[in-house]
Design a protein around this motif. Structure first.
Motif, mmCIF file in Angstrom:
data_model
loop_
_atom_site.group_PDB
_atom_site.id
_atom_site.type_symbol
_atom_site.label_atom_id
_atom_site.label_comp_id
_atom_site.label_asym_id
_atom_site.label_seq_id
_atom_site.Cartn_x
_atom_site.Cartn_y
_atom_site.Cartn_z
ATOM 1 N N GLN A 76 60.973 26.902 61.185
ATOM 2 C CA GLN A 76 62.291 27.927 60.669
ATOM 3 C C GLN A 76 63.320 28.508 61.453
ATOM 4 O OE1 GLN A 76 61.842 30.072 57.297
ATOM 5 N NE2 GLN A 76 64.170 30.613 57.121
ATOM 6 N N TYR A 77 62.072 29.645 62.480
ATOM 7 C CA TYR A 77 62.958 30.251 63.898
ATOM 8 C C TYR A 77 62.536 29.731 65.173
ATOM 9 C CZ TYR A 77 63.361 33.550 59.904
ATOM 10 O OH TYR A 77 64.077 34.274 58.614
ATOM 11 N N SER A 78 62.163 28.731 65.431
ATOM 12 C CA SER A 78 61.298 27.760 66.897
ATOM 13 C C SER A 78 62.834 27.815 67.621
ATOM 14 C CB SER A 78 61.208 26.482 65.863
ATOM 15 O OG SER A 78 61.954 25.551 65.713
ATOM 16 N N GLN A 79 64.192 27.811 67.205
ATOM 17 C CA GLN A 79 65.134 27.674 68.164
ATOM 18 C C GLN A 79 65.098 29.062 68.824
ATOM 19 O OE1 GLN A 79 65.960 24.982 69.764
ATOM 20 N NE2 GLN A 79 63.793 23.972 68.329
ATOM 21 N N ALA A 80 65.306 29.928 67.769
ATOM 22 C CA ALA A 80 65.623 31.769 68.402
ATOM 23 C C ALA A 80 64.715 32.357 68.995
ATOM 24 C CB ALA A 80 65.336 32.218 66.948
ATOM 25 N N ARG A 81 65.724 33.238 69.896
ATOM 26 C CA ARG A 81 64.654 33.720 71.174
ATOM 27 C C ARG A 81 63.172 34.696 70.145
ATOM 28 N NH1 ARG A 81 66.164 33.478 76.068
ATOM 29 N NH2 ARG A 81 68.309 32.931 76.802
ATOM 30 N N LEU A 82 63.203 35.470 69.104
ATOM 31 C CA LEU A 82 62.481 36.272 68.710
ATOM 32 C C LEU A 82 61.622 35.444 67.969
ATOM 33 C CD1 LEU A 82 64.593 39.625 67.996
ATOM 34 C CD2 LEU A 82 63.286 39.269 70.037
ATOM 35 N N GLY A 83 61.876 34.667 67.451
ATOM 36 C CA GLY A 83 60.532 33.085 66.671
ATOM 37 C C GLY A 83 60.680 34.214 65.361
ATOM 38 N N GLN A 84 59.409 33.862 65.432
ATOM 39 C CA GLN A 84 59.074 34.785 64.220
ATOM 40 C C GLN A 84 59.232 36.203 63.876
ATOM 41 O OE1 GLN A 84 57.995 32.027 61.705
ATOM 42 N NE2 GLN A 84 58.307 30.974 63.298
ATOM 43 N N VAL A 85 59.655 37.149 64.714
ATOM 44 C CA VAL A 85 59.658 38.305 64.310
ATOM 45 C C VAL A 85 61.605 37.994 63.550
ATOM 46 C CG1 VAL A 85 60.728 40.317 65.054
ATOM 47 C CG2 VAL A 85 59.449 38.967 66.352
ATOM 48 N N TRP A 86 61.687 37.363 63.159
ATOM 49 C CA TRP A 86 63.348 36.858 61.563
ATOM 50 C C TRP A 86 62.846 37.351 60.148
ATOM 51 C CZ3 TRP A 86 67.719 38.604 63.288
ATOM 52 C CH2 TRP A 86 67.982 38.581 64.530
ATOM 53 N N GLN A 87 61.362 36.459 60.657
ATOM 54 C CA GLN A 87 61.392 36.619 59.413
ATOM 55 C C GLN A 87 60.626 38.143 57.942
ATOM 56 O OE1 GLN A 87 57.348 34.503 58.552
ATOM 57 N NE2 GLN A 87 57.554 33.469 60.181
ATOM 58 N N VAL A 88 60.640 38.874 59.565
ATOM 59 C CA VAL A 88 60.769 40.723 58.942
ATOM 60 C C VAL A 88 61.883 41.073 59.305
ATOM 61 C CG1 VAL A 88 59.955 42.716 59.537
ATOM 62 C CG2 VAL A 88 58.279 40.807 59.659
ATOM 63 N N ALA A 89 62.618 40.509 60.319
ATOM 64 C CA ALA A 89 64.122 41.352 60.576
ATOM 65 C C ALA A 89 65.129 41.310 59.941
ATOM 66 C CB ALA A 89 64.183 41.360 62.079
ATOM 67 N N THR A 90 65.297 39.850 59.025
ATOM 68 C CA THR A 90 66.287 39.377 58.459
ATOM 69 C C THR A 90 66.505 39.695 56.788
ATOM 70 O OG1 THR A 90 65.684 37.249 59.280
ATOM 71 C CG2 THR A 90 67.440 37.095 56.949
ATOM 72 N N PRO A 91 65.676 40.337 56.213
ATOM 73 C CA PRO A 91 65.762 41.303 55.090
ATOM 74 C C PRO A 91 65.672 42.529 55.459
ATOM 75 C CG PRO A 91 63.200 40.870 55.097
ATOM 76 C CD PRO A 91 63.396 39.668 56.323
ATOM 77 N N LEU A 92 65.159 43.098 56.436
ATOM 78 C CA LEU A 92 65.289 44.536 57.010
ATOM 79 C C LEU A 92 67.041 44.799 57.210
ATOM 80 C CD1 LEU A 92 62.134 45.997 59.202
ATOM 81 C CD2 LEU A 92 63.328 46.906 57.085
ATOM 82 N N LEU A 93 67.493 44.367 58.042
ATOM 83 C CA LEU A 93 68.582 43.884 58.511
ATOM 84 C C LEU A 93 69.525 43.937 57.220
ATOM 85 C CD1 LEU A 93 69.194 41.975 61.128
ATOM 86 C CD2 LEU A 93 69.245 44.196 61.653
ATOM 87 N N ASN A 94 69.834 43.074 55.912
ATOM 88 C CA ASN A 94 70.012 43.000 54.808
ATOM 89 C C ASN A 94 69.732 44.586 53.906
ATOM 90 O OD1 ASN A 94 70.635 40.483 55.301
ATOM 91 N ND2 ASN A 94 69.469 39.923 53.533
ATOM 92 N N ALA A 95 68.595 45.129 54.414
ATOM 93 C CA ALA A 95 68.830 46.185 53.560
ATOM 94 C C ALA A 95 69.280 47.685 54.161
ATOM 95 C CB ALA A 95 67.161 47.009 53.263
ATOM 96 N N ALA A 96 69.705 47.441 55.584
ATOM 97 C CA ALA A 96 70.787 48.296 56.396
ATOM 98 C C ALA A 96 71.864 48.216 55.699
ATOM 99 C CB ALA A 96 70.053 48.557 57.362
#
Length: 316
Positions: A74-94
């Motif tokens: 899912q996030y293999s093309q992103a530089r942060l990779g699997q970090v986005w699994q946690v970062a995405t809902p945290l950014l939504n919460a912010a």
């Protein structure tokens, strides 16, 4: 002297003379009996429900591996990779905290608003992502559906499992946030396990329903974000429904619908399990029974609804 070669004309096909007996055709019933005698079945026919369940269970390893592979890619093309699994809902919460908590002031009167908000966002994202993935489970995997023979329910179930795996990764960040804001570890945290089991069953059932709808009408995937956004606002993700509705004179059926809203019930159960300042009085009446009822209705009903159209997937 040249010699002309003539090809003899083809034999003319003549109709049988009037009154001649024709060869009898095999009745359909005899053909069915002949096929059954030799173990032949209709290609792509829907199996009986017990056989379908057994076939799905036999492919449980495929379902797990498919979900894990999807999550990894899912996030293999992103530089942060699997970090986005946690970062995405945290950014939504912010974003929700700034808009609803600060600008609209919904945090007033809600103890531990940040844990309250983050828990709601994480739990809601689980349901939202499962349903959105379900809408494309069949229509987005037509190559696989048409190439291999397997129970088609494996696809929406695997997508729902993928979202559960992603939520479990995010739960680590949620625990850190709870501890940072002074929420103590307690035995009630164990209640999060049955709450997640019930929610996962509900999500898988709804994913099966929208997978059948999306296979027939791909436009469902375009309409679903608007439906989910409306559902989110009525589920108390960013605010306490008790505080918002306390000073409003709404019809009794509307209040019952809001109290029995499955997304709101699962969010409240998780808040009750994880946040000590969220009291049992904040739960709707018979919350666990309502949660189990929705899980049973969506899980069993969605599975049967999807199974009934098994032979149509990937055709046309």
């Amino acid at each position: 002297m040249s010699q002309a070669l003539h090809t003899p004309p083809p034999a003319a096909t003549t109709a049988p003379p009037a009154g001649a007996a024709r060869e009898p055709r095999t009745p359909p019933d005899d053909l069915a009996a002949l096929a059954a005698r030799h173990g032949l079945t209709v290609s792509g026919a829907r199996p009986a429900l017990p056989a379908y369940v057994r076939g799905l269970w036999a492919r449980r390893h495929f379902i797990t591996a498919f979900a894990t592979a999807k999550l990894t890619a899912q996030y293999s093309q992103a530089r942060l990779g699997q970090v986005w699994q946690v970062a995405t809902p945290l950014l939504n919460a912010a974003v929700y905290y700034f808009i609803f908590g600060v600008l609209m002031g919904t945090k007033h009167g809600v103890p531990d608003y940040v844990p309250f908000l983050v828990t709601g966002v994480f739990v809601w994202t689980f349901t939202q992502s499962s349903i959105m993935a379900g809408t494309r489970a069949i229509s987005g995997s037509l190559g696989l559906v048409r190439a291999l023979h397997f129970p088609r329910a494996a696809l929406p179930v695997s997508y729902a499992l993928q979202q559960l795996q992603q939520l479990l990764f995010s739960m680590a960040a949620l625990v850190v946030i709870l501890l940072c804001f002074g929420v103590p570890v307690s035995a009630s945290w164990l209640l999060a396990v049955p709450a997640l089991v019930l929610q996962s069953t509900f999500n898988a059932g709804v994913a099966l329903i929208v997978a059948r709808l999306g296979a027939r009408t791909p436009d469902i995937a375009q309409l679903m974000p608007f439906v989910l956004r409306t559902w989110m606002y009525g589920s108390g993700v960013m605010w306490s429904l008790d505080h918002v509705l306390s000073d409003r004179d709404l019809p009794h059926p509307v209040l019952i619908a809001l109290e029995c809203n499955p997304a709101a019930v699962y969010i409240d159960l998780m808040r009750f399990a994880l946040i000590d300042s969220f009291p049992a009085s904040g739960l709707p009446p018979h919350a666990w029974a309502v949660a189990a009822g929705w899980a049973l209705l969506a899980g069993v009903g969605g599975f049967i609804y999807f199974w009934k159209a098994e032979e149509t997937y990937g055709r046309g």
